[in-house]
Scaffold this active site. Structure first.
Site, PDB file in Angstrom:
ATOM      1  N   ASP A 204       0.832  -1.202   0.000  1.00  0.00           N
ATOM      2  CA  ASP A 204       0.000   0.000   0.000  1.00  0.00           C
ATOM      3  C   ASP A 204       0.867   1.254   0.000  1.00  0.00           C
ATOM      4  O   ASP A 204       1.961   1.269   0.581  1.00  0.00           O
ATOM      5  CB  ASP A 204      -0.899  -0.016   1.243  1.00  0.00           C
ATOM      6  CG  ASP A 204      -2.050   0.958   1.132  1.00  0.00           C
ATOM      7  OD1 ASP A 204      -2.329   1.437   0.018  1.00  0.00           O
ATOM      8  OD2 ASP A 204      -2.668   1.254   2.171  1.00  0.00           O
ATOM      9  N   GLY A 205       0.363   2.306  -0.632  1.00  0.00           N
ATOM     10  CA  GLY A 205       1.029   3.597  -0.580  1.00  0.00           C
ATOM     11  C   GLY A 205       1.641   4.058  -1.881  1.00  0.00           C
ATOM     12  O   GLY A 205       2.298   5.112  -1.923  1.00  0.00           O
ATOM     13  N   ASN A 206       1.438   3.311  -2.971  1.00  0.00           N
ATOM     14  CA  ASN A 206       2.012   3.721  -4.255  1.00  0.00           C
ATOM     15  C   ASN A 206       1.496   5.086  -4.706  1.00  0.00           C
ATOM     16  O   ASN A 206       2.253   5.926  -5.190  1.00  0.00           O
ATOM     17  CB  ASN A 206       1.698   2.681  -5.331  1.00  0.00           C
ATOM     18  CG  ASN A 206       2.452   1.388  -5.122  1.00  0.00           C
ATOM     19  OD1 ASN A 206       3.514   1.373  -4.500  1.00  0.00           O
ATOM     20  ND2 ASN A 206       1.909   0.289  -5.634  1.00  0.00           N
TER      21      ASN A 206
ATOM     22  N   ARG B  59       0.146   7.566  -2.872  1.00  0.00           N
ATOM     23  CA  ARG B  59       0.624   8.656  -2.032  1.00  0.00           C
ATOM     24  C   ARG B  59       2.098   8.966  -2.303  1.00  0.00           C
ATOM     25  O   ARG B  59       2.517  10.127  -2.324  1.00  0.00           O
ATOM     26  CB  ARG B  59       0.433   8.286  -0.551  1.00  0.00           C
ATOM     27  CG  ARG B  59      -0.941   8.645  -0.008  1.00  0.00           C
ATOM     28  CD  ARG B  59      -1.192   8.004   1.339  1.00  0.00           C
ATOM     29  NE  ARG B  59      -1.564   6.608   1.184  1.00  0.00           N
ATOM     30  CZ  ARG B  59      -1.743   5.781   2.211  1.00  0.00           C
ATOM     31  NH1 ARG B  59      -1.565   6.224   3.444  1.00  0.00           N
ATOM     32  NH2 ARG B  59      -2.094   4.523   2.006  1.00  0.00           N
TER      33      ARG B  59
ATOM     34  N   SER C 102      -6.930  -5.951  -6.003  1.00  0.00           N
ATOM     35  CA  SER C 102      -8.115  -6.535  -5.377  1.00  0.00           C
ATOM     36  C   SER C 102      -9.299  -6.554  -6.335  1.00  0.00           C
ATOM     37  O   SER C 102      -9.297  -5.862  -7.365  1.00  0.00           O
ATOM     38  CB  SER C 102      -8.490  -5.746  -4.121  1.00  0.00           C
ATOM     39  OG  SER C 102      -9.031  -4.482  -4.477  1.00  0.00           O
TER      40      SER C 102
ATOM     41  N   ASN D 189     -10.498  -3.164  -6.837  1.00  0.00           N
ATOM     42  CA  ASN D 189      -9.664  -2.265  -7.645  1.00  0.00           C
ATOM     43  C   ASN D 189     -10.148  -2.138  -9.086  1.00  0.00           C
ATOM     44  O   ASN D 189      -9.765  -1.187  -9.790  1.00  0.00           O
ATOM     45  CB  ASN D 189      -8.207  -2.739  -7.651  1.00  0.00           C
ATOM     46  CG  ASN D 189      -7.491  -2.485  -6.346  1.00  0.00           C
ATOM     47  OD1 ASN D 189      -6.491  -3.141  -6.031  1.00  0.00           O
ATOM     48  ND2 ASN D 189      -7.984  -1.532  -5.550  1.00  0.00           N
TER      49      ASN D 189
ATOM     50  N   ARG E 241     -11.547   1.265 -10.012  1.00  0.00           N
ATOM     51  CA  ARG E 241     -10.704   2.450 -10.137  1.00  0.00           C
ATOM     52  C   ARG E 241     -10.817   3.036 -11.546  1.00  0.00           C
ATOM     53  O   ARG E 241     -11.344   2.375 -12.457  1.00  0.00           O
ATOM     54  CB  ARG E 241      -9.247   2.093  -9.823  1.00  0.00           C
ATOM     55  CG  ARG E 241      -8.998   1.794  -8.351  1.00  0.00           C
ATOM     56  CD  ARG E 241      -7.522   1.616  -8.058  1.00  0.00           C
ATOM     57  NE  ARG E 241      -7.276   1.451  -6.628  1.00  0.00           N
ATOM     58  CZ  ARG E 241      -6.066   1.354  -6.079  1.00  0.00           C
ATOM     59  NH1 ARG E 241      -4.989   1.422  -6.853  1.00  0.00           N
ATOM     60  NH2 ARG E 241      -5.928   1.209  -4.781  1.00  0.00           N
TER      61      ARG E 241
ATOM     62  N   ILE F 110      -7.185  -4.909   6.975  1.00  0.00           N
ATOM     63  CA  ILE F 110      -6.775  -5.962   6.054  1.00  0.00           C
ATOM     64  C   ILE F 110      -7.514  -5.883   4.714  1.00  0.00           C
ATOM     65  O   ILE F 110      -7.221  -6.657   3.804  1.00  0.00           O
ATOM     66  CB  ILE F 110      -6.928  -7.366   6.669  1.00  0.00           C
ATOM     67  CG1 ILE F 110      -8.384  -7.658   7.038  1.00  0.00           C
ATOM     68  CG2 ILE F 110      -6.037  -7.503   7.885  1.00  0.00           C
ATOM     69  CD1 ILE F 110      -8.593  -9.087   7.514  1.00  0.00           C
ATOM     70  N   SER F 111      -8.458  -4.961   4.586  1.00  0.00           N
ATOM     71  CA  SER F 111      -9.058  -4.636   3.280  1.00  0.00           C
ATOM     72  C   SER F 111      -9.553  -5.851   2.498  1.00  0.00           C
ATOM     73  O   SER F 111      -9.194  -6.043   1.333  1.00  0.00           O
ATOM     74  CB  SER F 111      -8.042  -3.841   2.438  1.00  0.00           C
ATOM     75  OG  SER F 111      -7.738  -2.606   3.045  1.00  0.00           O
TER      76      SER F 111
ATOM     77  N   GLU G 159      -0.162 -13.110  12.439  1.00  0.00           N
ATOM     78  CA  GLU G 159       0.379 -11.945  13.134  1.00  0.00           C
ATOM     79  C   GLU G 159       0.405 -10.768  12.162  1.00  0.00           C
ATOM     80  O   GLU G 159       0.842 -10.906  11.017  1.00  0.00           O
ATOM     81  CB  GLU G 159       1.795 -12.224  13.637  1.00  0.00           C
ATOM     82  CG  GLU G 159       1.874 -13.319  14.685  1.00  0.00           C
ATOM     83  CD  GLU G 159       1.227 -12.914  15.996  1.00  0.00           C
ATOM     84  OE1 GLU G 159       1.293 -11.707  16.339  1.00  0.00           O
ATOM     85  OE2 GLU G 159       0.659 -13.790  16.677  1.00  0.00           O
TER      86      GLU G 159
END
Length: 234
Positions: free
Chosen positions: A10-12, A14, A55, A58, A61, A188-189, A200
């Site tokens: 995650d974070g591409n 941003r 996902s 997605n 989008r 966890i989307s 964990e």
């Protein structure tokens, strides 16, 4: 060490905005993180590394981003063939393949066949995947087997946790021991909902294009310091 590590990359978007670029710039930059983490996982003896790449949600989008992501996946599949061969890595795609373009799917199947006997590590890319889709398709397959058993006058297959897990798209793959999510989000989307019952979780603020083996090592260190009891008392 965990046998199976899974990563929500995650974070591409941003990261791209921070660079003053479009979102696809971040997705392209994230390929380097995939390569570095894959090599590190193999070096440390992890047996399975799964990456949440795209996902089911997605698909909603913008069309240009979806198209760009699929082209990037096509390019990546072709570009890593030699890497998988040299490092003895098996490649697999898990997800709803019916939604993938025929040319991409053909290359995926070809690479899966070429690497099927590789045994050092299995790299699993979760593409067009969601946890709810996985559970739903598993339930549908089980229902079809029950209907067929009734039609044929055979014994209806009994259902328990292990039997149901065999209908999931991840059948034969151990449940993740550790899930890493980058970018600071702590959810966890809709990902591996069944499989992560005792996984964990490790969350980091590092955006995916900046995530490297040093960050991976911190996650493994945190994992190794935890006491996994699976509901039991030690």
């Amino acid at each position: 060490m965990p046998r199976h590590v899974t990563i929500i990359m995650d974070g591409n978007g941003r990261w791209a905005r921070q660079q003053g670029q479009q979102r696809l710039f971040g997705h392209n930059a994230g390929v380097d993180s995939v390569r570095d983490c894959c090599e590190y996982a193999a070096e440390t003896g992890i047996e399975y590394l799964s990456l949440f790449a795209f996902s089911s949600e997605n698909w909603n989008r913008p069309e240009d981003e979806v198209s760009g992501l699929m082209k990037l996946m096509f390019k990546s599949v072709l570009g890593e063939r030699e890497t998988f061969r040299k490092n003895n890595i098996r490649f697999r795609i898990i997800g709803d393949r019916a939604r993938l373009a025929p040319d991409l799917l053909a290359e995926i199947v070809k690479l899966e066949d070429e690497t099927a006997s590789n045994s050092r590590m299995t790299l699993i890319v979760m593409l067009s995947y969601s946890g709810k889709w996985d559970i739903t398709q598993a339930a549908s397959r089980y229902a079809a087997d029950v209907a067929e058993a009734v039609r044929a006058g055979k014994e209806v297959p009994a259902l328990d946790d292990n039997v149901f897990a065999s209908y999931l798209s991840t059948a034969g793959i151990p449940d993740p021991d550790l899930m890493i999510r980058t970018s600071g989000e702590q959810r966890i989307s809709n990902y591996m909902l069944w499989q992560c019952a005792y996984t964990e979780f490790y969350f980091t603020d590092v955006l995916w294009p900046d995530f490297r083996r040093t960050d991976f090592a911190r996650a493994l260190e945190a994992y190794c310091s935890r006491d996994r009891r699976y509901g039991k008392i030690k």
